[in-house]
Design an enzyme around this catalytic site. Structure first.
Site, PDB file in Angstrom:
ATOM      1  N   MET E   1      31.787  53.943  41.160  1.00 28.58           N
ATOM      2  CA  MET E   1      31.135  55.176  41.570  1.00 28.58           C
ATOM      3  C   MET E   1      31.196  56.287  40.525  1.00 28.58           C
ATOM      4  SD  MET E   1      31.785  56.451  45.373  1.00 28.58           S
ATOM      5  CE  MET E   1      32.986  55.121  45.245  1.00 28.58           C
ATOM      6  N   PRO E   2      31.650  55.980  39.317  1.00 29.95           N
ATOM      7  CA  PRO E   2      31.766  57.081  38.356  1.00 29.95           C
ATOM      8  C   PRO E   2      30.394  57.610  37.937  1.00 29.95           C
ATOM      9  CG  PRO E   2      32.987  55.135  37.620  1.00 29.95           C
ATOM     10  CD  PRO E   2      32.121  54.703  38.759  1.00 29.95           C
TER      11      PRO E   2
END
Lengths: 68, 68, 68, 68, 68, 68
Positions: E1-2
């Site tokens: 999810m970065p």
């Protein structure tokens, strides 16, 4: 001279892992674009899981759900 | 109507110093570009020294090294 | 080592005005916080007036209205 | 696939309010632009009132003043 | 999810080089932090050399100077 | 006083759609957090599809693939 900002959820990344990210991104910019590492800046933001949403939901809530 | 974001390492900038940055940047935008100060927004991010890299290294490590 | 991002509406800022902003912000960080100018980075984003809103309205529309 | 960053002053927004912001922004991007919610990311930064300026003044100082 | 944002000066990075940056940064986050690549987002901003300053000077001016 | 930045791929969002995003986000911040719309700023960045990656791939390449 590049500037890179990495945002990740705050989930206990260690100092060593952050060092690896900084070194890895810097090397990537040197290798791919020939940038000068001396002026390549990398910052990492660790974001509280209540403050990060994906699919319209907080990560703090998504983490509670069983994986399918 | 400008928006300015200043990122610095977290090393004890005082409230007064931050006030000076905010006032100084706002005046600069007024003087150079004729911007309206009333809608000029400035935010300051103080970044942990483990989370800031330059030259491929964490600032927290660079600070430990003797200066040449 | 600071990093500063300035966002302004795209309305014809000249190269000289941008140089003044870059020099002025860098000097401010040197004078207020004792930062090293050699590693102080400033970037300027010029944003289309259709893509900037304040008070819920596009700047491109606000600019059409007579001032009170 | 949009990415949205919301910056607000740190003044006690609750987990529920943040959830509303994340859900609301995601729905807006789905409704207006037909974006896929599954890959829509929203992050919220809560900024200390000493680190936020408007009109050249810190919000922490502005909050002390009587409203006209 | 970065989420990763890379800012570079606009100096002719090719589509292939950008693809390498995107793939490289994504792999780094997978390898170092075990992040899910499917929701890792990378954006690249190419900034005009008049709009990027280091050491208080525009890159467009620095590029004209002979290297020592 | 919030500041919101929306990043979307550059794929022909119209002026009207951008106006809806600006108005919608501003209303959301007023309704959820009681923010003052007059000082709520929204900026939209439209990012070239070569410069946006997800899952390690450029959106410009992903768009060419048949959907499953």
């Amino acid at each position: 001279m590049p500037y890179v900002n990495i945002k990740i959820t705050k989930e206990g990344a260690t100092k060593e892992q952050k060092a690896e990210l900084i070194e890895g991104v810097t090397n990537l910019l040197v290798n791919v674009l020939g940038k000068n590492p001396a002026t390549t800046v990398v910052t990492i933001d660790e974001v509280d899981m209540d403050n990060w949403g994906i699919g319209g939901q907080q990560v703090s809530e998504l983490r509670k759900k069983p994986k399918p």
